[in-house]
Design a protein around this motif. Structure first.
Motif, short mmCIF file in Angstrom:
data_model
loop_
_atom_site.label_atom_id
_atom_site.label_comp_id
_atom_site.label_asym_id
_atom_site.label_seq_id
_atom_site.Cartn_x
_atom_site.Cartn_y
_atom_site.Cartn_z
N ARG A 46 2.45 -7.29 9.67
CA ARG A 46 3.88 -6.97 9.61
C ARG A 46 4.37 -7.11 8.16
NH1 ARG A 46 5.97 -11.56 13.25
NH2 ARG A 46 4.30 -12.55 12.06
N TYR A 47 5.27 -6.23 7.76
CA TYR A 47 5.77 -6.29 6.38
C TYR A 47 7.19 -5.75 6.32
CZ TYR A 47 5.41 -1.19 5.77
OH TYR A 47 5.59 0.17 5.87
N GLU A 58 1.42 0.58 1.05
CA GLU A 58 1.74 1.75 1.87
C GLU A 58 0.95 2.96 1.36
OE1 GLU A 58 6.31 1.09 3.31
OE2 GLU A 58 5.99 1.33 1.15
N LEU A 59 0.81 3.05 0.05
CA LEU A 59 -0.01 4.11 -0.53
C LEU A 59 -1.47 3.95 -0.12
CD1 LEU A 59 -0.52 6.48 -2.51
CD2 LEU A 59 -0.72 4.76 -4.33
N LEU A 71 -0.73 -1.50 9.31
CA LEU A 71 0.56 -1.98 8.83
C LEU A 71 1.67 -1.70 9.84
CD1 LEU A 71 0.43 -0.67 5.14
CD2 LEU A 71 -0.13 -2.97 5.96
N LYS A 72 2.60 -2.66 9.96
CA LYS A 72 3.74 -2.49 10.84
C LYS A 72 5.02 -2.83 10.09
CE LYS A 72 5.87 -3.93 15.19
NZ LYS A 72 5.87 -4.95 16.28
N TRP A 73 5.87 -1.84 9.89
CA TRP A 73 7.13 -2.02 9.17
C TRP A 73 8.12 -2.79 10.03
CZ3 TRP A 73 11.89 0.96 9.97
CH2 TRP A 73 12.85 0.74 8.96
N GLU A 74 8.72 -3.84 9.44
CA GLU A 74 9.69 -4.67 10.17
C GLU A 74 11.08 -4.59 9.54
OE1 GLU A 74 9.33 -6.38 12.88
OE2 GLU A 74 7.16 -6.28 13.20
N GLU A 93 3.60 -11.02 7.75
CA GLU A 93 2.34 -11.62 7.32
C GLU A 93 2.25 -11.82 5.81
OE1 GLU A 93 2.11 -12.09 10.73
OE2 GLU A 93 2.06 -9.90 10.60
N PHE A 94 2.89 -10.98 5.03
CA PHE A 94 2.81 -11.11 3.57
C PHE A 94 4.11 -10.66 2.95
CE2 PHE A 94 1.49 -6.79 4.54
CZ PHE A 94 2.12 -6.02 3.57
#
Length: 359
Positions: A46-47, A58-59, A71-74, A93-94
């Protein structure tokens, strides 16, 4: 708000920041208790993102550089300190922030480790601290009693401003008389031109567009103070790293390679790729400002962390009485073990897939 009240609010930022850090252990229970995986076994990270911008990770995802993570956008972050606070409290997570903010978070008891540089200043991308062209402000001493707009307190722009004032010979008492005012980056140019602040912090597209319109000049820049330098890092919680080493290693190698892709790929190709990524996200974001993108801002191949990039801020906080001598060592705050440009997988001069870069 009166000048006295504003000054009191600004210079209590340290207490407020450490108060947030102290809440880490309490808030961590609010986060997810376990790691999520996809149907095909990938670890979900999650990020928080940034509207209208594409981060190196993301790139990396779009380039196909990840094999073990998803990746999961929050949502979008409001600032670096808030971003790493969210990571420390298990909401994501980061996170990424200015290294000085990372040092302060760790000094407050947060168990996080920097794994990769996230932003910096190079010859094309840097932050400038601007005044109006007709301003009487010419020196650091002219800023005493004046207002400087920054995006948040306790982060990059505050540290740079206070360091510049110190280097220019102002005493700590005089530095405290320079008022730091929080203004969103999108509103800073307008606040500067209207005289609501005497100095406006402008970086990336905000600097490019403001300079293009004219009528302002830089008083100081971060690049002029420290040269080309990596200023921020991505951090993960130590417990997450211990339990998910393969996922963290995949994140670092992919993001490092994507950073290298940005460093060696023609600007037009980068901008076109960013536009495609943003459009695929489907969040109704404006892509017009992408034309002002200049570089990754990271001068070090593959975003490898250097010890000095954290030590300089440890020393700064010790000098200002916010850390005790020997309380923290930079070498204990970061690792390059997962970075292919540091662990021998790729040569520092190679490209994103290990091939030699054409000169």
């Amino acid at each position: 708000m009166s000048s006295t009240a504003l000054s009191r609010r600004v210079y209590r930022f340290t207490a407020a920041a450490l108060s947030l850090v102290a809440s880490v252990s309490v808030l961590s229970a609010c986060g997810s208790s376990g790691t999520t995986t996809t149907a095909d076994g990938k670890t979900v990270l999650r990020y928080q993102g940034s509207t209208g911008q594409v981060s190196a990770f993301e790139l990396a995802d779009d380039l196909g550089y990840f094999s073990k993570i998803s990746l999961k956008w929050e949502g979008d972050t409001t600032s670096g300190p808030a971003n790493i606070q969210a990571a420390a409290t298990n909401q994501i997570e980061f996170g990424s922030a200015f290294n000085g903010a990372v040092v302060k978070l760790v000094s407050g008891g947060a168990k996080v480790t920097s794994v990769l540089s996230s932003y910096g200043a190079d010859d094309k991308s840097f932050s400038g601290y601007f005044v109006r062209e007709d301003s009487d402000i010419k020196s650091a001493r002219d800023l005493i009693g004046k207002k400087v707009a920054v995006n948040t307190l306790g982060a990059h722009h505050e540290f740079i401003t206070r360091e510049w004032l110190h280097q220019q010979g102002l005493t700590e008492d005089e530095i405290k008389q320079v008022q730091l005012v929080v203004v969103p980056p999108a509103n800073t140019e307008d606040a500067l031109r209207k005289g609501q602040v005497e100095v406006g912090t402008l970086g990336s597209v905000f600097r490019e567009t403001a300079v293009e319109r004219g009528g302002i000049r830089p008083l100081y820049t971060d690049k002029a103070i420290f040269g080309e330098f990596d200023y921020g890092t991505f951090v993960f919680r130590d417990d997450f790293i211990a339990k998910n080493r393969d996922a963290v290693a995949d994140f670092v190698q992919g993001t490092a390679r994507a950073t290298r892709w940005l460093q060696v790929t023609p600007r037009e190709e980068v901008v076109a790729r960013f536009k495609t990524i943003i459009e695929k996200r489907g969040r109704a974001e404006n892509t017009e400002l992408l034309k002002y993108w200049r570089s990754s801002g990271l001068p070090v191949p593959g975003a490898v962390i250097a010890e000095k990039e954290l030590q300089i801020w440890i020393d700064w906080l010790v000098r200002n009485g916010e850390l005790k001598p020997g309380q923290l060592k930079a070498a204990d705050l970061f690792t390059n073990e997962f970075n292919p440009y540091a662990n021998g997988t790729y040569q520092p001069t190679s490209g994103p897939t290990g091939e030699a870069v054409a000169k």
